[in-house]
Scaffold this motif. Structure first.
Motif, mmCIF file in Angstrom:
data_model
loop_
_atom_site.group_PDB
_atom_site.id
_atom_site.type_symbol
_atom_site.label_atom_id
_atom_site.label_comp_id
_atom_site.label_asym_id
_atom_site.label_seq_id
_atom_site.Cartn_x
_atom_site.Cartn_y
_atom_site.Cartn_z
ATOM 1 N N GLU A 111 0.802 -1.197 0.113
ATOM 2 C CA GLU A 111 0.051 0.089 -0.149
ATOM 3 C C GLU A 111 0.795 1.168 -0.163
ATOM 4 O O GLU A 111 0.585 2.302 -0.637
ATOM 5 N N GLN A 112 2.091 1.153 0.640
ATOM 6 C CA GLN A 112 2.765 2.263 0.796
ATOM 7 C C GLN A 112 3.551 2.651 -0.756
ATOM 8 O O GLN A 112 3.842 3.600 -1.086
ATOM 9 N N THR A 113 3.642 1.442 -1.303
ATOM 10 C CA THR A 113 4.513 1.443 -2.594
ATOM 11 C C THR A 113 3.519 2.239 -3.497
ATOM 12 O O THR A 113 3.782 2.957 -4.513
ATOM 13 N N LEU A 114 2.054 1.940 -3.484
ATOM 14 C CA LEU A 114 0.970 2.277 -4.265
ATOM 15 C C LEU A 114 1.088 3.908 -4.174
ATOM 16 O O LEU A 114 0.800 4.625 -5.156
ATOM 17 N N ILE A 115 1.153 4.372 -2.951
ATOM 18 C CA ILE A 115 1.015 5.834 -2.810
ATOM 19 C C ILE A 115 2.124 6.473 -3.232
ATOM 20 O O ILE A 115 2.020 7.558 -3.797
ATOM 21 N N ASN A 116 3.120 5.664 -3.018
ATOM 22 C CA ASN A 116 4.467 6.441 -3.416
ATOM 23 C C ASN A 116 4.844 6.712 -4.821
ATOM 24 O O ASN A 116 5.061 7.491 -5.409
ATOM 25 N N LYS A 117 4.696 5.482 -5.433
ATOM 26 C CA LYS A 117 4.900 5.450 -6.767
ATOM 27 C C LYS A 117 3.862 5.646 -7.796
ATOM 28 O O LYS A 117 4.028 6.188 -9.024
ATOM 29 N N MET A 118 2.499 5.608 -7.428
ATOM 30 C CA MET A 118 1.534 5.684 -8.281
ATOM 31 C C MET A 118 0.628 6.913 -7.943
ATOM 32 O O MET A 118 -0.608 7.222 -8.498
ATOM 33 N N SER A 119 0.635 7.119 -6.614
ATOM 34 C CA SER A 119 -0.107 8.193 -5.767
ATOM 35 C C SER A 119 -1.558 7.641 -5.833
ATOM 36 O O SER A 119 -2.360 8.451 -5.876
ATOM 37 N N PHE A 120 -1.398 6.420 -5.585
ATOM 38 C CA PHE A 120 -2.943 5.694 -5.445
ATOM 39 C C PHE A 120 -3.029 5.555 -4.093
ATOM 40 O O PHE A 120 -2.245 4.765 -3.407
ATOM 41 N N LEU A 121 -4.076 6.083 -3.472
ATOM 42 C CA LEU A 121 -4.422 5.858 -1.842
ATOM 43 C C LEU A 121 -5.331 4.572 -1.804
ATOM 44 O O LEU A 121 -6.519 4.606 -2.218
ATOM 45 N N VAL A 122 -4.733 3.741 -1.107
ATOM 46 C CA VAL A 122 -5.813 2.483 -0.799
ATOM 47 C C VAL A 122 -6.847 2.600 0.221
ATOM 48 O O VAL A 122 -6.334 2.955 1.381
ATOM 49 N N HIS A 123 -8.009 2.345 -0.081
ATOM 50 C CA HIS A 123 -8.857 2.240 1.209
ATOM 51 C C HIS A 123 -9.249 1.058 1.740
ATOM 52 O O HIS A 123 -9.382 0.878 2.894
ATOM 53 N N SER A 124 -9.155 0.082 0.720
ATOM 54 C CA SER A 124 -9.307 -1.322 1.385
ATOM 55 C C SER A 124 -8.802 -2.316 0.316
ATOM 56 O O SER A 124 -8.480 -2.094 -0.923
ATOM 57 N N HIS A 125 -8.659 -3.583 0.762
ATOM 58 C CA HIS A 125 -8.208 -4.581 -0.134
ATOM 59 C C HIS A 125 -8.638 -5.979 0.140
ATOM 60 O O HIS A 125 -9.188 -6.056 1.371
ATOM 61 N N ARG A 126 -8.505 -6.720 -0.947
ATOM 62 C CA ARG A 126 -9.019 -8.231 -0.642
ATOM 63 C C ARG A 126 -8.006 -9.140 -0.962
ATOM 64 O O ARG A 126 -7.299 -8.884 -1.993
ATOM 65 N N LEU A 127 -7.768 -10.329 -0.358
ATOM 66 C CA LEU A 127 -6.835 -11.072 -0.654
ATOM 67 C C LEU A 127 -7.158 -12.462 -0.064
ATOM 68 O O LEU A 127 -7.482 -12.589 1.118
ATOM 69 N N GLU A 128 -7.219 -13.494 -0.969
ATOM 70 C CA GLU A 128 -7.594 -14.710 -0.562
ATOM 71 C C GLU A 128 -6.505 -15.630 -1.118
ATOM 72 O O GLU A 128 -6.010 -15.286 -2.074
ATOM 73 N N PHE A 129 -6.028 -16.822 -0.480
ATOM 74 C CA PHE A 129 -4.938 -17.734 -0.824
ATOM 75 C C PHE A 129 -5.700 -18.913 -1.349
ATOM 76 O O PHE A 129 -6.662 -19.423 -0.500
ATOM 77 N N PHE A 130 -5.460 -19.546 -2.396
ATOM 78 C CA PHE A 130 -6.018 -21.015 -2.682
ATOM 79 C C PHE A 130 -5.121 -22.166 -2.665
ATOM 80 O O PHE A 130 -3.859 -21.673 -3.164
ATOM 81 N N GLY A 131 -5.145 -23.219 -2.382
ATOM 82 C CA GLY A 131 -4.274 -24.069 -2.101
ATOM 83 C C GLY A 131 -4.778 -25.208 -1.623
ATOM 84 O O GLY A 131 -5.958 -25.676 -1.557
ATOM 85 N N LEU A 132 -3.775 -26.460 -0.780
ATOM 86 C CA LEU A 132 -4.291 -27.319 -0.410
ATOM 87 C C LEU A 132 -3.996 -27.346 1.397
ATOM 88 O O LEU A 132 -2.926 -26.921 1.674
ATOM 89 N N CYS A 133 -4.710 -27.914 2.150
ATOM 90 C CA CYS A 133 -4.898 -27.849 3.587
ATOM 91 C C CYS A 133 -3.929 -29.097 3.795
ATOM 92 O O CYS A 133 -3.568 -29.742 2.913
ATOM 93 N N ALA A 134 -3.495 -28.960 5.057
ATOM 94 C CA ALA A 134 -2.465 -30.031 5.548
ATOM 95 C C ALA A 134 -3.227 -31.384 5.313
ATOM 96 O O ALA A 134 -2.439 -32.318 4.977
ATOM 97 N N LYS A 135 -4.486 -31.581 5.565
ATOM 98 C CA LYS A 135 -5.308 -32.822 5.546
ATOM 99 C C LYS A 135 -5.022 -33.098 4.155
ATOM 100 O O LYS A 135 -4.964 -34.686 3.829
ATOM 101 N N CYS A 136 -5.577 -32.364 3.168
ATOM 102 C CA CYS A 136 -5.544 -32.881 1.551
ATOM 103 C C CYS A 136 -4.289 -33.126 1.042
ATOM 104 O O CYS A 136 -4.245 -33.631 0.000
ATOM 105 N N ARG A 137 -3.155 -32.706 1.749
ATOM 106 C CA ARG A 137 -1.818 -32.937 0.953
ATOM 107 C C ARG A 137 -1.099 -34.164 1.317
ATOM 108 O O ARG A 137 -0.182 -34.571 0.567
ATOM 109 N N ASN A 138 -1.881 -34.844 2.089
ATOM 110 C CA ASN A 138 -1.207 -36.250 2.591
ATOM 111 C C ASN A 138 -1.842 -37.171 1.744
ATOM 112 O O ASN A 138 -3.099 -37.187 1.511
#
Ligand code: ZN
Ligand code: ZN
Ligand code: ZN
Length: 138
Positions: A111-138
């Motif tokens: 967010e700091q980079t966005l404001i510094n380099k693009m002058s873009f002020l972040v109000h909010s963000h969303r971030l979800e991670f997709f992958g395999l849980c411990a149980k499903c990896r076995n």
């Protein structure tokens, strides 16, 4: 006796109805974000009769009042959860569908980079991670 869910509805100027109480309680009890189908199923388990249209209407009211938040997990549908004060992200297992909350957010630098380099002020963000849980990896 007035319970917490009732208080929350009243604090938002909402009339306390059976449906609203049911949906609120279900979302409060759940550790995972729920979709509309889950909510209806839980209601049915508790012998509360509620149709999808009513559930959608209740969810939209809650969204408007900032009681809940909705997230899309690449499933083509929304999931809903109580909007708690702690900002968090999700880790979604693509095999079993388990969703875990991630409490620490490492986006401050970005967010700091966005404001510094693009002058873009972040109000909010969303971030979800997709992958395999411990149980499903076995
Ligand atoms: Zn899994
Ligand atoms: Zn969550
Ligand atoms: Zn974050």
């Amino acid at each position: 006796m007035i319970n917490k869910s009732e208080k929350l509805l009243k604090a938002n100027g909402l009339k306390v109805t059976k449906g609203r109480m049911a949906v609120l309680n279900i979302l409060k009890r759940s550790v995972n974000p729920l979709d509309v189908g889950d909510i209806i199923r839980f209601c049915r388990n508790e012998i509360i009769r509620i149709d999808p249209v009513t559930v959608y209407r209740i969810l939209n009211t809650f969204l408007k009042h900032n009681i809940i938040q909705k997230t899309e997990f690449n499933e083509g549908k929304f999931r809903y959860e109580i909007k708690n004060t702690t900002h968090h992200h999700h880790a979604v297992c693509t095999k079993c569908g388990r969703i875990k909350d991630i409490r620490n957010c490492g986006t401050k630098k970005m967010e700091q980079t966005l404001i510094n380099k693009m002058s873009f002020l972040v109000h909010s963000h969303r971030l979800e991670f997709f992958g395999l849980c411990a149980k499903c990896r076995n």
